[in-house]
Write an enzyme that holds these catalytic residues in place. Structure first.
Site, PDB file in Angstrom:
ATOM      1  N   LYS A  54     -24.805  57.155  -2.722  1.00  0.00           N
ATOM      2  CA  LYS A  54     -24.609  56.657  -1.351  1.00  0.00           C
ATOM      3  C   LYS A  54     -25.111  57.691  -0.342  1.00  0.00           C
ATOM      4  O   LYS A  54     -25.816  57.354   0.609  1.00  0.00           O
ATOM      5  CB  LYS A  54     -23.120  56.366  -1.103  1.00  0.00           C
ATOM      6  CG  LYS A  54     -22.636  55.087  -1.767  1.00  0.00           C
ATOM      7  CD  LYS A  54     -21.114  54.952  -1.757  1.00  0.00           C
ATOM      8  CE  LYS A  54     -20.711  53.710  -2.560  1.00  0.00           C
ATOM      9  NZ  LYS A  54     -19.272  53.594  -2.805  1.00  0.00           N
ATOM     10  N   GLN A  98     -13.787  56.158  -1.282  1.00  0.00           N
ATOM     11  CA  GLN A  98     -14.166  55.682  -2.618  1.00  0.00           C
ATOM     12  C   GLN A  98     -12.916  55.319  -3.429  1.00  0.00           C
ATOM     13  O   GLN A  98     -11.956  56.087  -3.492  1.00  0.00           O
ATOM     14  CB  GLN A  98     -14.980  56.770  -3.343  1.00  0.00           C
ATOM     15  CG  GLN A  98     -15.551  56.346  -4.680  1.00  0.00           C
ATOM     16  CD  GLN A  98     -16.617  55.267  -4.592  1.00  0.00           C
ATOM     17  OE1 GLN A  98     -17.336  55.161  -3.599  1.00  0.00           O
ATOM     18  NE2 GLN A  98     -16.726  54.446  -5.618  1.00  0.00           N
ATOM     19  N   ASP A 121     -16.669  48.989   4.256  1.00  0.00           N
ATOM     20  CA  ASP A 121     -16.362  48.291   3.000  1.00  0.00           C
ATOM     21  C   ASP A 121     -15.832  46.879   3.260  1.00  0.00           C
ATOM     22  O   ASP A 121     -15.813  46.051   2.342  1.00  0.00           O
ATOM     23  CB  ASP A 121     -15.266  49.056   2.239  1.00  0.00           C
ATOM     24  CG  ASP A 121     -15.816  49.934   1.131  1.00  0.00           C
ATOM     25  OD1 ASP A 121     -16.829  49.547   0.518  1.00  0.00           O
ATOM     26  OD2 ASP A 121     -15.214  50.987   0.866  1.00  0.00           O
TER      27      ASP A 121
END
Ligand code: GUN
Length: 296
Positions: A54, A98, A121
């Protein structure tokens, strides 16, 4: 019939190019560089790989990447304090924590402490509610990437029968909402679904997101259906470690009209959509028009 193989790697590259174009414009015309902060708690090896990837792709499209690596025994208070700092930092337009988090941390509490506008997200309860009611929201990356591939292949999805196998908050449920938003008739199937084979056989669109290697065989697939395989399962075959999806690719590609491979299908789209969401969040927070084709 042999299916068209939907090339997620190539598609993701086109998304990244679009993102890079928008980033360049934001810099030139407005002096703004979009920034993505990624928080990793602990040393889960798979998470470390994702976070590295990422960060690398964020920089490649011209955005700022802020990585925060915290010890596995970080307290909830310390993690919440970091998120509070990132929420208030104007150079940070997207925040991603994460998952999974170490067991002593309350995932829901942590996710819901992220400012919804920076929740790239799309996991914050506000974004879940906005998506469910058809309002402008941040959309979870894997379902967004899957939807983009479906729209690209079909144009309109209106009136199609879609079956989503899996009911996770990260993929299954938001995927179903997106398909409903595109006027599909949507069924969510899961481990307790009776006669799953029959349910899947009715589908024009199958999205498999259960995390069980090759559990959907080709003879469950309707002739000509489009298959989106979200699964990424590491198995041993012929003495080698290989990645396989939730769909048995070899048999499914003989009946499907189109299918995503594993690897090289949905996987690359997820990070591309994370970058897209970061640009979208940056534009929204600066009252600028949103990039077209990068949101749901
Ligand atoms: N872990 C596995 N997939 C994801 C994802 O899409 N977002 C976050 N934050 N963590 C993950």
């Amino acid at each position: 019939m042999t299916a068209k193989i939907i090339d997620g790697k190539a598609f993701a590259a086109t998304i990244r190019e679009k993102v890079a174009g928008h980033v360049a414009r934001l810099k030139e015309e407005h002096g703004i560089t979009p920034g993505l902060a990624v928080v990793l708690v602990g040393e889960d090896p798979a998470s470390q790989v994702y976070v590295r990837s990422k960060g690398k792709q964020t920089v490649e499209v011209g955005m700022n990447s802020f990585e925060h690596k915290l010890d596995a025994d970080t307290s909830e208070a310390d993690l919440l304090a970091l998120i509070d700092t990132l929420n208030k930092d104007d150079s940070v337009h997207g925040i991603l924590v994460q998952l999974p988090l170490p067991k002593h941390l309350d995932e829901d509490l942590v996710i819901n402490s992220i400012s919804p506008e920076k929740d790239v997200d799309g996991f914050h309860i506000s974004n879940v509610g906005l998506l469910g009611t058809g309002q402008k929201s941040m959309v979870p990356c894997t379902p967004l990437g899957s939807l983009m591939m479906l729209r690209d292949h079909h144009g309109s999805l209106s009136g199609m029968n879609a079956v989503v196998i899996g009911r996770s908050n990260i993929v299954g449920k938001p995927m179903a909402q997106l398909l409903l938003g595109d006027s599909c008739t949507v069924t969510i199937a899961h481990s307790r679904t009776k006669d799953l084979a029959e349910v899947v056989r009715r589908a024009d669109i199958v999205v498999a997101a259960v995390g069980r290697p090759e559990m959907v065989p080709g003879d469950w697939i309707k002739e000509g259906a489009t298959v989106i395989d979200v699964g990424i399962n590491r198995i041993e075959r012929d003495g080698k470690n290989v990645l396989v999806g939730d769909v048995d690719f070899a048999s499914a590609k003989e009946v499907a009209g189109a299918i995503t491979p594993v690897p090289g299908g949905v996987g690359p789209m997820t990070i591309a959509c994370l970058l897209a969401n970061t640009v979208t969040a940056c534009c929204r927070s600066n009252d600028l028009s949103e990039p077209e084709g990068l949101t749901a």
